[in-house]
Design a protein around this motif. Structure first.
Motif, mmCIF file in Angstrom:
data_model
loop_
_atom_site.group_PDB
_atom_site.id
_atom_site.type_symbol
_atom_site.label_atom_id
_atom_site.label_comp_id
_atom_site.label_asym_id
_atom_site.label_seq_id
_atom_site.Cartn_x
_atom_site.Cartn_y
_atom_site.Cartn_z
ATOM 1 N N ILE A 272 106.255 57.173 47.313
ATOM 2 C CA ILE A 272 106.737 58.360 46.602
ATOM 3 C C ILE A 272 108.133 58.058 46.058
ATOM 4 N N PRO A 273 108.306 58.066 44.737
ATOM 5 C CA PRO A 273 109.623 57.707 44.184
ATOM 6 C C PRO A 273 110.632 58.839 44.335
ATOM 7 N N THR A 274 111.895 58.486 44.362
ATOM 8 C CA THR A 274 112.996 59.447 44.345
ATOM 9 C C THR A 274 113.789 59.222 43.062
ATOM 10 N N SER A 280 115.284 61.827 35.640
ATOM 11 C CA SER A 280 114.039 62.518 35.317
ATOM 12 C C SER A 280 114.104 63.156 33.933
ATOM 13 N N LEU A 291 103.959 61.940 36.633
ATOM 14 C CA LEU A 291 104.061 60.476 36.645
ATOM 15 C C LEU A 291 102.731 59.789 36.401
ATOM 16 N N ALA A 428 106.679 63.069 43.674
ATOM 17 C CA ALA A 428 108.017 62.525 43.416
ATOM 18 C C ALA A 428 109.050 63.493 43.979
ATOM 19 N N TRP A 429 110.189 62.938 44.379
ATOM 20 C CA TRP A 429 111.346 63.744 44.777
ATOM 21 C C TRP A 429 112.376 63.684 43.656
#
Length: 592
Positions: A272-274, A280, A291, A428-429
């Motif tokens: 999970i990307p940050t 963003s 995404l 995603a975060w």
């Protein structure tokens, strides 16, 4: 009445056994001395057979019609060879009925009780109790139930205490409009339905409950859309003595467990990307990016700053940006008429037009191609385009360009089936948000999350006198899935001096701040621990996991797009006596 099992669960393990089943008649087929009835309940459908061997049961079957409620007893047999239905769990067996009883008759329904029914949305909401009988709706609500069960179990096994907070509360200025409830005992005074339990959960941290959660109802009087309702359900979580990273790790753990339990998906939380908020916005034009769409927004401001095309050059000169997306295969798919329709749509974002180019083997074509006769390849390279792509541009203010290209990216991906479904759940975060944002609705600066969000340590000085607080960023974080915000959280302010500065930056005088939030500010004087939390929207989560596009499909009794409820006709007028008891008068009364 002693049911053996659900109709939809009868299979070969019940062969030659006598079973008793109950449910609704889905369909009846009469062949004289032989009648077939499809019996439906929440687990599915099973085929019943009535024949002259059991004359009394056959006579009852002759009276059955669609949606009659019945009870039957019979023996489970294999279906005749070639008559199996492999599309349903019970497709290899049927029940030869020996006894039958009609428990309730039914009128002809206004629409068929089946999936993909061609019925008006308003009609289905008017007869919601019938709509909910459809297998798809039953599946949706069961997915929602599984999500809630997963949340309750995970939180309780991780030492969180389930605590309810008030529904009737004080109206506090937190962003959206409140739903107000008049008080009979105190005429002229009002309760407010909570927009979230935010203040109460911070007070619970001050009370020493360092791990709190609840499945909370929240209410906001705002314009509706497909993923928004006036009343909604969230999992509310608050902790003391945990960092933002630790809170996100905890949420990831729950999401992993929940995805396995609800949709049997093994989520790799390490993947999970940050993304920072700025990253963003730069790459996707939104703080809730999808995404699964491979192509991103490219910044062409430097490339076109000296362009002969005045719209681009002037946008950069005036401090704006020029950005673009390259839509794979878009050149052949979209006609000029199609692009004109998109141009008309994006006017709602403040865009004044839609510039575009089609990439061909000879270069570029389109209404602005003449301005790039000599440097077409530079534009193509900067946009990351290939032959056959359609380049769509946005020029002007950063926020307008971002909103425009975000919409175009999502819409073109949908049109051309460019959403990568090999990655069905793209979490995603989004972190490091601005502390404030400008609201066009309120025509003033408001808190991007809420007024109790802690700024980044290095940005605290922006809240001091003479500084620009709007440069500050927050210790906040949002969880996003497939282009939808699932949850929003932050580290909270636990110090009185910072909280007072924050409220001052939002335009509150000291007196107004204490009038609105005095109970919280006073509580801070008695030792508040560092705290943080998150609220996760369970309606949107259920919508996505059920594969729906509107959260009405996962709410038992939702409101329509006008915030009314067609079945009960809410909101509705009340008797004059009730209004008088509350000391209220309608505008019509005042006119009289």
């Amino acid at each position: 009445m002693k049911r053996t099992t659900y109709a939809g669960l009868v299979d070969e393990q019940y062969l030659d056994q006598t079973v008793t089943l109950t449910g609704w008649v889905q369909k009846r087929r009469d062949f004289g001395g032989l009648i077939f009835v499809d019996l439906r309940d929440r687990e599915g459908i099973v085929q019943l057979t009535f024949n002259e061997t059991n004359a009394a049961a056959l006579k009852v079957a002759e009276e059955m019609r669609s949606e009659y409620v019945i009870e039957v007893t019979g023996v489970v047999h294999l279906r005749s060879e070639g008559q199996e239905n492999n599309n349903i769990k019970t497709g290899k067996i049927e029940i030869e009925v020996t006894d039958a009883e009609i428990l309730a008759s039914a009128k002809t329904t206004p629409f068929y009780i089946e999936d993909n029914v061609n019925a008006n949305e308003e009609l289905k909401l008017q007869y919601r109790y019938l709509d909910l009988r459809r297998p798809e709706m039953q599946k949706n609500l069961r997915i929602r139930s599984k999500i809630m069960s997963s949340a309750m179990h995970f939180m309780t096994t991780h030492d969180f205490i389930n605590i309810e907070t008030p529904i009737l509360a004080k109206s506090t200025p937190e962003g959206a409009r409140d739903y107000l409830v008049p008080s009979r005992i105190f005429p002229g005074s009002f309760y407010a339905l909570p927009q979230s339990p935010q203040l109460f959960k911070q007070l619970l941290m001050g009370a020493g409950f360092d791990r709190y959660f609840q499945i909370a109802r929240a209410f906001r009087d705002e314009d509706l859309r497909g993923d928004r309702q006036p009343e909604f359900t969230q999992m509310d979580v608050e902790t003391s003595f945990m960092s933002a990273d630790e809170i996100r790790h905890l949420v990831n753990e729950w999401v992993k467990v929940m995805m396995k339990e609800v949709v049997d998906f093994d989520l790799d939380t390490q993947s999970i990307p940050t993304l920072t908020w700025q990253e963003s916005m730069d790459r996707f034009g939104t703080d809730k990016p999808d995404l699964r769409i491979a192509y991103e927004i490219q910044d062409l401001s430097a490339t076109v700053a000296q362009s002969e095309f005045g719209v681009f050059a002037n946008a950069v000169k005036d401090g704006g940006v020029v950005k673009a997306i390259s839509v794979p295969g878009g050149a052949d798919h979209y006609s000029r008429k199609d692009i004109d329709k998109m141009a008309q749509y994006i006017e709602r974002f403040g865009a004044k037009g839609l510039a575009w180019l089609k990439v061909t083997s000879e270069g570029v074509s389109g209404p602005i191609a003449k301005f790039f006769a000599e440097d077409a390849q530079q534009v193509i390279d900067a946009a990351g385009a290939q032959v056959g792509d359609l380049i769509l541009f946005g020029a002007g203010r950063f926020d307008v360009v971002s909103a425009t290209l975000d919409y175009l990216r999502r819409q073109t991906a949908k049109d051309l089936n460019l959403v990568d479904n090999t990655n069905p759940w793209a979490f995603a975060w989004i972190v490091d948000w601005p502390l404030f944002e400008y609201s066009e609705d309120f025509d003033r600066w408001i808190s991007a999350h809420h007024p109790f969000t802690m700024p980044n340590e290095e940005d605290l000085h922006y809240l001091d006198e003479g500084e620009d607080p709007h440069k500050a960023h927050a210790q906040s974080y949002d969880l996003v899935l497939n282009g939808f915000e699932l949850g929003s959280g932050s580290i909270r302010i636990h110090r009185m001096d910072i909280q007072e500065k924050m409220l001052k930056a939002l335009g509150f005088s000291k007196e107004k701040a204490h009038e609105a939030f005095g109970f919280l500010l006073e509580a801070m004087e008695y030792g508040f621990p560092p705290m943080g939390g998150i609220a996760l929207g369970l309606d949107r989560l259920a919508m996505l996991l059920a594969g729906q596009e509107n959260i009405r499909e996962v709410i038992a009794f939702p409101k329509n797009s006008r915030a009314t409820e067609p079945m009960t006709k809410a909101p509705s007028r009340v008797e004059q006596k009730q209004l008088l008891e509350l000391g209220l008068f309608t505008s019509e009364d005042m006119a009289d």
